[in-house]
Motif scaffolding. Sequence first.
Motif, PDB file in Angstrom:
ATOM      1  N   LEU A 401      61.210  22.935 110.480  1.00  9.16           N
ATOM      2  CA  LEU A 401      62.124  22.337 111.443  1.00  9.16           C
ATOM      3  C   LEU A 401      63.495  22.079 110.825  1.00  9.16           C
ATOM      4  O   LEU A 401      64.524  22.110 111.527  1.00  9.16           O
ATOM      5  CB  LEU A 401      61.522  21.038 111.977  1.00  9.16           C
ATOM      6  CG  LEU A 401      60.196  21.204 112.740  1.00  9.16           C
ATOM      7  CD1 LEU A 401      59.575  19.853 113.051  1.00  9.16           C
ATOM      8  CD2 LEU A 401      60.409  22.009 114.016  1.00  9.16           C
ATOM      9  N   PHE A 402      63.536  21.821 109.523  1.00 10.70           N
ATOM     10  CA  PHE A 402      64.807  21.680 108.805  1.00 10.70           C
ATOM     11  C   PHE A 402      65.633  22.954 108.954  1.00 10.70           C
ATOM     12  O   PHE A 402      66.837  22.908 109.253  1.00 10.70           O
ATOM     13  CB  PHE A 402      64.527  21.393 107.326  1.00 10.70           C
ATOM     14  CG  PHE A 402      65.743  21.372 106.438  1.00 10.70           C
ATOM     15  CD1 PHE A 402      66.406  20.187 106.151  1.00 10.70           C
ATOM     16  CD2 PHE A 402      66.237  22.545 105.874  1.00 10.70           C
ATOM     17  CE1 PHE A 402      67.525  20.164 105.326  1.00 10.70           C
ATOM     18  CE2 PHE A 402      67.347  22.542 105.052  1.00 10.70           C
ATOM     19  CZ  PHE A 402      67.996  21.347 104.774  1.00 10.70           C
ATOM     20  N   ALA A 405      67.181  23.242 112.302  1.00 12.40           N
ATOM     21  CA  ALA A 405      68.325  22.349 112.474  1.00 12.40           C
ATOM     22  C   ALA A 405      69.572  22.917 111.799  1.00 12.40           C
ATOM     23  O   ALA A 405      70.681  22.859 112.347  1.00 12.40           O
ATOM     24  CB  ALA A 405      68.000  20.963 111.908  1.00 12.40           C
ATOM     25  N   GLY A 409      70.948  25.140 114.921  1.00 14.90           N
ATOM     26  CA  GLY A 409      71.529  24.019 115.653  1.00 14.90           C
ATOM     27  C   GLY A 409      70.540  23.202 116.451  1.00 14.90           C
ATOM     28  O   GLY A 409      70.916  22.540 117.424  1.00 14.90           O
ATOM     29  N   GLN A 410      69.268  23.201 116.046  1.00 13.70           N
ATOM     30  CA  GLN A 410      68.258  22.433 116.767  1.00 13.70           C
ATOM     31  C   GLN A 410      68.292  20.955 116.368  1.00 13.70           C
ATOM     32  O   GLN A 410      68.927  20.564 115.388  1.00 13.70           O
ATOM     33  CB  GLN A 410      66.875  23.020 116.486  1.00 13.70           C
ATOM     34  CG  GLN A 410      66.691  24.428 117.021  1.00 13.70           C
ATOM     35  CD  GLN A 410      66.714  24.494 118.538  1.00 13.70           C
ATOM     36  OE1 GLN A 410      65.867  23.916 119.204  1.00 13.70           O
ATOM     37  NE2 GLN A 410      67.702  25.177 119.096  1.00 13.70           N
ATOM     38  N   ASP A 411      67.588  20.140 117.124  1.00 11.22           N
ATOM     39  CA  ASP A 411      67.555  18.692 116.918  1.00 11.22           C
ATOM     40  C   ASP A 411      67.086  18.348 115.507  1.00 11.22           C
ATOM     41  O   ASP A 411      65.943  18.661 115.152  1.00 11.22           O
ATOM     42  CB  ASP A 411      66.613  18.066 117.953  1.00 11.22           C
ATOM     43  CG  ASP A 411      66.404  16.574 117.729  1.00 11.22           C
ATOM     44  OD1 ASP A 411      67.235  15.951 117.060  1.00 11.22           O
ATOM     45  OD2 ASP A 411      65.392  16.050 118.238  1.00 11.22           O
ATOM     46  N   PRO A 412      67.935  17.705 114.681  1.00 11.35           N
ATOM     47  CA  PRO A 412      67.505  17.362 113.319  1.00 11.35           C
ATOM     48  C   PRO A 412      66.496  16.225 113.277  1.00 11.35           C
ATOM     49  O   PRO A 412      65.823  16.027 112.263  1.00 11.35           O
ATOM     50  CB  PRO A 412      68.817  16.967 112.633  1.00 11.35           C
ATOM     51  CG  PRO A 412      69.691  16.479 113.747  1.00 11.35           C
ATOM     52  CD  PRO A 412      69.332  17.323 114.939  1.00 11.35           C
ATOM     53  N   ARG A 414      63.653  15.857 114.689  1.00 12.43           N
ATOM     54  CA  ARG A 414      62.250  16.270 114.552  1.00 12.43           C
ATOM     55  C   ARG A 414      61.872  16.445 113.088  1.00 12.43           C
ATOM     56  O   ARG A 414      60.813  15.998 112.641  1.00 12.43           O
ATOM     57  CB  ARG A 414      62.003  17.577 115.318  1.00 12.43           C
ATOM     58  CG  ARG A 414      62.099  17.415 116.826  1.00 12.43           C
ATOM     59  CD  ARG A 414      61.799  18.686 117.567  1.00 12.43           C
ATOM     60  NE  ARG A 414      62.750  19.748 117.295  1.00 12.43           N
ATOM     61  CZ  ARG A 414      63.137  20.662 118.188  1.00 12.43           C
ATOM     62  NH1 ARG A 414      62.626  20.625 119.400  1.00 12.43           N
ATOM     63  NH2 ARG A 414      63.996  21.616 117.873  1.00 12.43           N
ATOM     64  N   ALA A 415      62.738  17.101 112.332  1.00 12.76           N
ATOM     65  CA  ALA A 415      62.465  17.291 110.905  1.00 12.76           C
ATOM     66  C   ALA A 415      62.586  15.980 110.153  1.00 12.76           C
ATOM     67  O   ALA A 415      61.775  15.681 109.267  1.00 12.76           O
ATOM     68  CB  ALA A 415      63.418  18.328 110.323  1.00 12.76           C
ATOM     69  N   LEU A 444      69.334  16.831 105.082  1.00 13.93           N
ATOM     70  CA  LEU A 444      69.410  16.918 106.537  1.00 13.93           C
ATOM     71  C   LEU A 444      70.362  15.867 107.097  1.00 13.93           C
ATOM     72  O   LEU A 444      71.211  16.161 107.950  1.00 13.93           O
ATOM     73  CB  LEU A 444      68.008  16.744 107.127  1.00 13.93           C
ATOM     74  CG  LEU A 444      67.871  16.914 108.635  1.00 13.93           C
ATOM     75  CD1 LEU A 444      68.223  18.333 109.057  1.00 13.93           C
ATOM     76  CD2 LEU A 444      66.447  16.573 109.078  1.00 13.93           C
ATOM     77  N   LYS A 448      73.812  16.629 109.029  1.00 12.38           N
ATOM     78  CA  LYS A 448      73.814  16.388 110.474  1.00 12.38           C
ATOM     79  C   LYS A 448      74.013  14.926 110.881  1.00 12.38           C
ATOM     80  O   LYS A 448      74.074  14.643 112.082  1.00 12.38           O
ATOM     81  CB  LYS A 448      72.478  16.869 111.063  1.00 12.38           C
ATOM     82  CG  LYS A 448      72.209  18.355 110.879  1.00 12.38           C
ATOM     83  CD  LYS A 448      73.159  19.199 111.703  1.00 12.38           C
ATOM     84  CE  LYS A 448      72.843  20.684 111.593  1.00 12.38           C
ATOM     85  NZ  LYS A 448      73.723  21.504 112.465  1.00 12.38           N
TER      86      LYS A 448
END
Length: 506
Positions: A401-402, A405, A409-412, A414-415, A444, A448
């Motif tokens: 998930l990192f 992100a 550009g996904q939601d940080p 979650r990671a 992370l 972000k």
Amino acid sequence: MCTGTEPISNHSGRAHRDCAEPDADSLKVRHQRLRGQEMPQPMKELNPGASPQEWFGNELRELRKADRLSAAALGRLVQVSDDMILAIEKGKYPSCRRDVAQRLDDVFRTGGLFDRAWPMVFGNRDADRKRADADTRAAGREEGAVQVRTSRILGSDEPSPRPGSHEPVDRRSFLQVSGLAAFAPIDLTQVFAPSDGLTLPKDVSPTEIDQVLAAATAISGMDNKLGGGGMVRDVASRAMQWAAGLLQVQCAEHLRADLFASVSRLGIVVGASAFDAYHHEEATKTFKFAADCAEEAGDWHLRAKTYSFLARQAVWIGAPDDGITYAEKGLVRSDRLTATEQAMLHAARARAFGKMGNVRDTMAAVGAADEAFTRARPSEDPPWMAYYDAAQHNGDTAHALFDLAILAGQDPGRAARRFDTAVKGHSDSFKRSRAISRTKLAALVMAKGDPRQAAAIGHDALDEVGRLTSRRAADDLRQLGHFAAKHQKVQEASGLRERIAATVSA
């Protein structure tokens, strides 16, 4: 709500849908986007009447060609490697998982054709292999020096490896490093003088097997606490040579499986140590050797673990597609694996897809890993799988998930939540894993979020990483320093970057 992707089974052919079909132009654009850039290669002529597997493969190839999809494109759609697609088409894949057959039905809208065919094509393969193994053992049963035979688990049915993939490893290669001492693995603290050869017993007994397992347990503990470099690497290399040497001496038939399993277990540990120290060629060779030993022992659990490590290493060195292939090999006959082992391999797939920035497949693999982990029962796992607890699972999936992100550009968040769970859950026995998760969390947040908060987390990570001999941990620190350099006006970020530079150069 209908998404336009849910099929309704229909026995008369391709499925009808309860919502509008995509128009022809949109399907054309979709397929053009998914089509790989493969060089045209002559396809193997298939004889659908030769076997159920070739019939299955021929059906798959015809549908793929009709939709003008490359093997790589189809693999992405059904979340497997292109190697696996091509092997299924050739009738050479040992046991296509049923969920893969079902996803093929979804992609081609067959109305359940592949799912209905699966029990006939693949459902009886295991019984056939068991009978073949029994015949082989009956014909070749004899005392004497151990000889590596054709894989007991997959035999000759495993897909032919592509360049750089799994090849048989010559156990004698472990005995050819000059200047290394004979090693009695039960005593890891002894200093050994160099000798011209290995001191090996005349016959393998349960004592030697217990020594190999004791060495694996001790080296694994040191590696997790200290990292794979320095003294740990030296001890691990010597232990591996000694254990591999046992495969050259006399061994009673009833001890052979246990011997190969113990050497495989040690090979996994030694390979992991070399991986952590960035001796990648040695690590790959050792992992593949361990896989061969696991197959010879008929141990599905050890086999899965070796392919998990091969997948993780491939991802780390920038070959995520190979990582998917290795993870898929590990998942062959997943019904033979515990839920924890399934979660471990799906997490490896997720990390490979994440490194590619492939959002959909990463999330699907994380979901599969999470689902498997909810079914995990530690009492069902081999003792050496105890490390894969909630902290390890969260840390492994957080890495995938990192990458989403950072790369997509996904939601940080979650990671970040998973890394935080991993940091809080790892005990002192797993300092390296805790340090790496903490470093990645800091990176992370630095990339972000709030650089001041990231700097505070990063200093905590440095307190722990500075005492390790882990090249992986050091590289993660460098990545954190790279993100910190983007906040030159933030004093806390600059101070962290300076400390990182001093630590990784020491």
